[in-house]
Design an enzyme around this catalytic site. Structure first.
Site, PDB file in Angstrom:
ATOM      1  N   ASP A 186       0.816  -1.207   0.000  1.00 22.57           N
ATOM      2  CA  ASP A 186       0.000   0.000   0.000  1.00 22.57           C
ATOM      3  C   ASP A 186       0.855   1.266   0.000  1.00 22.57           C
ATOM      4  O   ASP A 186       2.068   1.231   0.255  1.00 22.57           O
ATOM      5  CB  ASP A 186      -0.922   0.017   1.212  1.00 22.57           C
ATOM      6  N   LYS A 211      -3.766   3.338  -2.176  1.00 23.56           N
ATOM      7  CA  LYS A 211      -4.965   4.167  -2.268  1.00 23.56           C
ATOM      8  C   LYS A 211      -4.680   5.472  -1.548  1.00 23.56           C
ATOM      9  O   LYS A 211      -4.335   5.481  -0.377  1.00 23.56           O
ATOM     10  CB  LYS A 211      -6.165   3.482  -1.622  1.00 23.56           C
ATOM     11  N   MET A 222      -7.414   9.104   8.213  1.00 27.55           N
ATOM     12  CA  MET A 222      -7.768   9.553   6.860  1.00 27.55           C
ATOM     13  C   MET A 222      -8.826  10.659   6.889  1.00 27.55           C
ATOM     14  O   MET A 222      -9.813  10.620   6.162  1.00 27.55           O
ATOM     15  CB  MET A 222      -8.281   8.362   6.025  1.00 27.55           C
TER      16      MET A 222
END
Length: 264
Positions: A46, A68, A180
């Site tokens: 990731d 992502k 996030m």
């Protein structure tokens, strides 16, 4: 002396390990994670996996980026799952490497379901949670008996068909740790204020915890959106809101900087 490699189960061909890489510093990898890196044929990693962690990969292993990041071109989760299944069916030892812990806002659960549905054997290797570690290394405990007996972990990005009830979370009175969340701080803060949290509620953000880019920003609930707009709080960051955010100042004079000795 026991060899560290003997502490981990065998990494069999045709299997997938879903592994947490921790918050960034390779010193926070588990022994199982290091052994998996040394054995894997294919590593699907990731965006938040620090390059220093990938340096433990064995020579000849293939590295595939599947990160992502909000607002940027990102891999589609369905495609990632299909790629893991494909690599395993090719007889490879497949390491799916995720920042933090794979089961805390890491979509590890979705990948585990996909592998199970496809009949692919897999193993879960927990990692040090980025949300809790980012605070702990700066002397901020997630729970303190005199202030809170619970803590809320929440994502700042809900699924497209879901909605986070920020007003309800505010009413619990428990400190909130956000993952996030930087780009959505205005709406998050508005919901928390509506739910009854005071604007001067202590808040703190840690960017790039345990890495060379690390920085800590202290403020209050109502100042968070402005700090983010001005780029003072940057993604990726962990944001803590509540009484625990004040604990750092009480021990700062004697708290050793994380990694300071290693850098000397």
């Amino acid at each position: 002396m026991t060899s560290l490699s003997r502490l981990s189960p065998p990494f069999a061909p045709g299997t997938v390990w879903l592994v947490g890489a921790g918050p960034g510093d390779p010193g926070l990898l588990t022994i199982h994670a290091i052994n998996a890196l040394a054995a894997a044929d294919a590593i699907v990693y990731d965006a938040l996996v620090d390059p220093a962690v990938l340096s433990f990969a064995r020579e000849g292993a293939t590295l595939e980026f599947a990160g992502k990041r909000g607002g940027k071109p990102s891999a589609v989760q369905r495609d990632i799952c299909e790629r893991l299944i494909q690599l395993a069916r090719e007889g490879k030892r497949v390491l799916r490497l995720k920042g933090g812990d794979p089961f805390i806002f890491g979509r590890g659960g979705e990948e585990a379901l996909a592998l199970s549905d496809a009949g692919v054997p897999f193993r879960i290797i927990p990692g040090v949670s980025s949300g809790l570690a980012s605070l702990a290394i700066h002397g901020i405990p997630a729970t303190v008996r005199r202030t809170n007996h619970a803590v809320i972990l929440a994502t700042g990005h809900a699924a497209p068909d879901a909605e986070i009830e920020w007003t309800a979370l505010a009413r619990t009175g428990a400190p909130i740790v956000l993952y996030m969340a930087v780009s959505n701080l205005p709406s998050i803060v508005a919901g928390l204020l509506e739910g009854g949290l005071a604007g001067d509620t202590p808040a703190l953000a840690v960017h790039g915890a345990t890495t060379a880019k690390e920085c800590v920003v202290e403020g209050t609930l109502e100042t968070l959106p402005k700090l983010a707009k001005e780029g003072i709080i940057r993604s990726p960051a962990i944001v803590a809101i509540g009484a625990i955010a004040t604990f750092r100042s009480a021990i700062a004079n004697h708290l050793l900087e994380f990694g300071s000795e290693a850098a000397q």
